[in-house]
Design an enzyme around this catalytic site. Structure first.
Site, PDB file in Angstrom:
ATOM      1  N   GLU A  11      56.226 192.168  58.976  1.00  8.25           N
ATOM      2  CA  GLU A  11      55.008 192.175  58.157  1.00  8.25           C
ATOM      3  C   GLU A  11      55.299 192.858  56.811  1.00  8.25           C
ATOM      4  O   GLU A  11      56.192 193.715  56.722  1.00  8.25           O
ATOM      5  CB  GLU A  11      53.903 192.939  58.909  1.00  8.25           C
ATOM      6  CG  GLU A  11      52.598 193.022  58.123  1.00  8.25           C
ATOM      7  CD  GLU A  11      51.407 193.476  58.957  1.00  8.25           C
ATOM      8  OE1 GLU A  11      51.606 193.932  60.103  1.00  8.25           O
ATOM      9  OE2 GLU A  11      50.271 193.376  58.441  1.00  8.25           O
ATOM     10  N   ASN A  70      44.627 186.304  62.093  1.00  8.72           N
ATOM     11  CA  ASN A  70      45.220 187.422  62.821  1.00  8.72           C
ATOM     12  C   ASN A  70      44.151 188.465  63.066  1.00  8.72           C
ATOM     13  O   ASN A  70      43.432 188.854  62.133  1.00  8.72           O
ATOM     14  CB  ASN A  70      46.352 188.061  61.995  1.00  8.72           C
ATOM     15  CG  ASN A  70      46.836 189.363  62.619  1.00  8.72           C
ATOM     16  OD1 ASN A  70      47.569 189.360  63.600  1.00  8.72           O
ATOM     17  ND2 ASN A  70      46.410 190.498  62.059  1.00  8.72           N
ATOM     18  N   GLU A  71      44.022 188.895  64.280  1.00  5.97           N
ATOM     19  CA  GLU A  71      43.018 189.916  64.629  1.00  5.97           C
ATOM     20  C   GLU A  71      41.707 189.602  63.903  1.00  5.97           C
ATOM     21  O   GLU A  71      41.149 190.445  63.193  1.00  5.97           O
ATOM     22  CB  GLU A  71      43.536 191.335  64.355  1.00  5.97           C
ATOM     23  CG  GLU A  71      44.772 191.638  65.189  1.00  5.97           C
ATOM     24  CD  GLU A  71      45.150 193.112  65.320  1.00  5.97           C
ATOM     25  OE1 GLU A  71      44.614 193.953  64.588  1.00  5.97           O
ATOM     26  OE2 GLU A  71      46.003 193.413  66.186  1.00  5.97           O
ATOM     27  N   TYR A 117      49.076 197.143  72.247  1.00  2.00           N
ATOM     28  CA  TYR A 117      49.961 198.247  71.857  1.00  2.00           C
ATOM     29  C   TYR A 117      49.909 199.356  72.899  1.00  2.00           C
ATOM     30  O   TYR A 117      48.828 199.678  73.418  1.00  2.00           O
ATOM     31  CB  TYR A 117      49.531 198.810  70.497  1.00  2.00           C
ATOM     32  CG  TYR A 117      49.961 197.918  69.345  1.00  2.00           C
ATOM     33  CD1 TYR A 117      51.251 197.981  68.845  1.00  2.00           C
ATOM     34  CD2 TYR A 117      49.084 196.990  68.784  1.00  2.00           C
ATOM     35  CE1 TYR A 117      51.671 197.159  67.801  1.00  2.00           C
ATOM     36  CE2 TYR A 117      49.498 196.161  67.748  1.00  2.00           C
ATOM     37  CZ  TYR A 117      50.790 196.259  67.262  1.00  2.00           C
ATOM     38  OH  TYR A 117      51.210 195.434  66.248  1.00  2.00           O
ATOM     39  N   GLU A 158      51.958 190.522  69.253  1.00  3.18           N
ATOM     40  CA  GLU A 158      52.183 191.911  68.838  1.00  3.18           C
ATOM     41  C   GLU A 158      52.177 192.775  70.088  1.00  3.18           C
ATOM     42  O   GLU A 158      51.170 192.805  70.812  1.00  3.18           O
ATOM     43  CB  GLU A 158      51.097 192.382  67.860  1.00  3.18           C
ATOM     44  CG  GLU A 158      51.214 191.717  66.495  1.00  3.18           C
ATOM     45  CD  GLU A 158      50.242 192.269  65.454  1.00  3.18           C
ATOM     46  OE1 GLU A 158      49.823 193.436  65.570  1.00  3.18           O
ATOM     47  OE2 GLU A 158      49.907 191.503  64.530  1.00  3.18           O
ATOM     48  N   GLN A 212      57.540 196.219  65.372  1.00  3.47           N
ATOM     49  CA  GLN A 212      58.049 195.168  64.540  1.00  3.47           C
ATOM     50  C   GLN A 212      59.567 195.265  64.473  1.00  3.47           C
ATOM     51  O   GLN A 212      60.122 196.191  65.051  1.00  3.47           O
ATOM     52  CB  GLN A 212      57.431 195.269  63.155  1.00  3.47           C
ATOM     53  CG  GLN A 212      55.888 195.134  63.179  1.00  3.47           C
ATOM     54  CD  GLN A 212      55.277 194.893  61.802  1.00  3.47           C
ATOM     55  OE1 GLN A 212      55.950 194.692  60.806  1.00  3.47           O
ATOM     56  NE2 GLN A 212      53.942 194.936  61.732  1.00  3.47           N
TER      57      GLN A 212
END
Ligand code: AHR
Length: 502
Positions: A36, A183-184, A251, A306, A355
């Site tokens: 990103e 995204n999100e 996450y 992610e 990432q």
């Protein structure tokens, strides 16, 4: 190097590995990465510019290219993340001096000069021999912009978009397959409700078209962690032919904002993080059961684009840059998560660690011209053997890892057989104190012998630093016995072991 254990009195766990003809192939895309425009991921990470004294190809660091090739990186997601929904791709093509400078509002409000754009990213993918996964802007972009981006990248002809691409130096279309749509979108990507996003997705996805020779796979912005309603609405309201995949982000962290140091932690912090990581299995299974309800033939892929740990940033670094070190604790997270994805390979067809470089659970950290490979890198290197191999489903009852009266399963495992008949069994023991012995009946596997590798270290907090970049690496592993088709493995405390049978 680990030698034969003395602790033979330890109780063992029996792992059953079955050879099931109907078992899925573990898609290599489960081993994908993510880059990103965030902190030092792209600038001062991948991309140092052609004038840099750091050896590079078209401005991209050669040492990073080599390291990611070492992982057989199958795909790379870009440009975000949250950045994707404020990225206007036309800003990042054409002569660099003419590209506008914008504010990267999500990540430290730093200035973004757009010197790394579509051509630079797709060159990076070509150098890595990885499939690009482009994340399209739904939050602040337009349908026309997305339509133009796909046409610019994929159309082989003489439209204005195709001519513009050629004028910018790329004659042949890149034929990008994987396209993220938003995204999100429940958060940084527009704060939408799933009902609203499902309709918007249908609209945007319509214009992310396939062209002759360039068939696209569209991936819808999906749920965060246990937001099961999002998955339910998307599966119900979007025709499945419009959606190759539905994403999920999870996450491993202990709250928001992320807290706790990446390397200065005690056993109670470790235990809590392991607990958070192990929640992944319930989260995956619940999303999968919703998907199964609407799509029993498993046509829509679950794309965990992610995943990884998220701690407080390293002291003295920009709080908006999400730069963190990576210890043996992260090696555990990588091993457990990848085992969980492998085991669900009939539905999970892609995953992307967050990432790749200098951000969150990175596999690579850089400091000027220095570069190091993290414990997570070494685990992914061992696990690359599972890519595109046939899953060998495992079943077992794990021994417990107990701390302060609470228990977690200590062992995680997955297994596969590759095209050459090699069997790979990856095992993680998260117990911080105790080794664990597993017994595997290899009768069905048709192997005659094993070799082993391991990622282990003396302390949970151990990590590779720029002063000592080789402290943790993949080592030879010999603490196993193979007799009369029975394999007995002693897995050291907080270690990741891979055995290969042939
Ligand atoms: O990976 C960092 C950020 O985490 C991404 O930009 C966003 O999608 C997620 O919240």
């Amino acid at each position: 190097m680990f030698t034969l254990s003395l602790y033979s009195q330890i109780e063992s766990t029996t792992i059953k590995i079955s050879s099931d003809e109907k078992a899925p192939i573990i898609s290599k895309h489960i081993y994908g990465h993510f880059a990103e425009h965030l902190g030092r991921s792209v600038y001062d990470g991948f991309y140092v510019g052609e004038d840099s004294s750091i050896p590079n190809t078209n401005g991209i660091r050669n040492d990073i290219i080599d390291a990611l090739k070492g992982l057989k990186t199958p795909n790379l997601r870009w440009p975000g993340g949250c950045f994707a929904d404020e990225y206007h791709w036309k800003d990042g093509v054409g002569p660099k001096q003419d590209r506008p400078v914008i504010i990267n509002t999500h990540w430290g409000q730093v200035e973004e000069d757009n010197s790394f754009g579509t051509h630079e990213f797709l060159k990076l993918c070509e150098l890595l021999d990885a499939e690009p996964y482009l994340a399209g802007n739904v939050g602040s972009g337009t349908v026309e912009e997305l339509n133009d981006w796909v046409e610019y990248c994929n159309y082989d002809g003489n439209t204005d978009m195709a001519k513009w691409r050629k004028a910018n130096g790329q004659e042949e279309p890149w034929r990008v397959k994987y396209w993220g749509i938003g995204n999100e979108s429940w958060g940084c990507g527009g704060n939408m409700t799933p009902e609203y996003f499902a309709n918007l997705y249908r609209q945007y996805a319509t214009y992310a078209r396939s062209y002759p020779g360039s068939s696209v796979k569209r991936i819808a912005s999906g749920a965060d962690a246990d937001n099961y309603h999002w998955t339910e609405v998307m599966m119900k309201d979007v025709p499945h032919w419009m959606m190759w995949g539905l994403s999920l982000h999870y996450y491993t962290r202990t709250g928001w904002p992320p807290s706790g140091s990446a390397t200065k932690f005690d056993e109670s912090d470790y235990f809590l993080i392991m607990k958070q990581c192990l929640k992944t299995s319930e989260i995956l299974d619940t999303h999968i059961s919703i998907m199964d309800k609407y799509d029993p033939r498993k046509r829509v892929a679950l794309v965990v684009d992610e995943w990884g740990s998220w701690y407080a940033v390293e002291e003295g670094t920009n709080p908006g840059f999400a730069y963190q070190q990576n210890s043996m604790r992260d090696a555990m997270i990588a091993g457990i998560s990848l085992n969980m994805f492998n085991e669900r390979a009939d539905r999970i067809k892609m995953a992307n660690l967050a990432q790749a470089v200098n951000v969150l659970q990175a596999v690579i950290l850089t400091d000027g011209e220095k570069m190091l490979l993290t414990p997570t890198y070494h685990v992914m290197k061992m696990y690359a053997a599972h890519q595109d191999s046939k899953l060998l489903p495992v079943s077992f009852e794990s021994p417990k890892y107990t701390f302060n009266g609470e228990s977690l399963p200590a062992i995680s495992a997955s297994a596969s057989k590759d095209k050459n008949g090699l069997v790979h069994i990856s095992l993680v023991n998260i117990d911080s104190q105790k080794e664990n012995v597993v017994e595997i009946d290899c009768g069905e596997l048709g192997v005659e012998g094993f070799t082993g590798t391991v990622v282990a270290s003396k302390k949970l907090q151990d990590h590779n630093s720029f002063d000592n970049p080789g402290k943790i690496a993949v080592g030879e592993f010999k603490d196993f016995k193979f007799k009369k088709g029975k394999l007995s493995i002693t897995i050291p405390p907080f270690s990741v072991v891979m055995v290969e049978g042939k």
